[in-house]
Motif scaffolding. Structure first.
Motif, PDB file in Angstrom:
ATOM      1  N   SER A  28       0.707  -1.352  -0.238  1.00  8.68           N
ATOM      2  CA  SER A  28       0.455  -0.222  -0.238  1.00  8.68           C
ATOM      3  C   SER A  28       0.719   1.119  -0.077  1.00  8.68           C
ATOM      4  N   THR A  31       2.654   1.494  -3.610  1.00 12.18           N
ATOM      5  CA  THR A  31       1.149   1.929  -4.415  1.00 12.18           C
ATOM      6  C   THR A  31       1.088   3.488  -4.627  1.00 12.18           C
ATOM      7  N   CYS A  32       1.195   3.869  -3.208  1.00 13.07           N
ATOM      8  CA  CYS A  32       0.477   5.462  -2.241  1.00 13.07           C
ATOM      9  C   CYS A  32       1.771   5.852  -3.081  1.00 13.07           C
ATOM     10  N   GLY A  35       2.067   6.580  -7.194  1.00 10.10           N
ATOM     11  CA  GLY A  35       0.713   7.864  -7.341  1.00 10.10           C
ATOM     12  C   GLY A  35       0.426   9.183  -7.144  1.00 10.10           C
ATOM     13  N   VAL A  36       1.983   9.368  -6.406  1.00 10.05           N
ATOM     14  CA  VAL A  36       2.185   9.946  -5.736  1.00 10.05           C
ATOM     15  C   VAL A  36       3.589  11.462  -6.711  1.00 10.05           C
TER      16      VAL A  36
END
Length: 60
Positions: A28, A31-32, A35-36
């Motif tokens: 997680s 993935t975060c 995305g950033v």
């Protein structure tokens, strides 16, 4: 089952569940962060495009 201390009171099950939680949290976070990075690159690209458009409009 042999009494060799390898399996007591579901310890292996608890350790496996903990390992799954840690792996899920790790994925997680990765993935975060991805995305950033993607959103940051998109924002920089948008700023560059707007700045170039403005510069071309002013030069006319």
């Amino acid at each position: 089952m042999a009494d060799d201390g390898w399996y007591e009171d579901g310890e292996t099950d608890r350790e496996a569940a903990r390992a799954r939680r840690v792996a899920w949290i790790g994925m997680s976070v990765v993935t975060c962060l991805f995305g950033v990075v993607v959103l940051t690159v998109a924002a920089v690209a948008l700023v560059v495009v707007v700045a170039l458009g403005y510069a071309m409009a002013v030069m006319d």
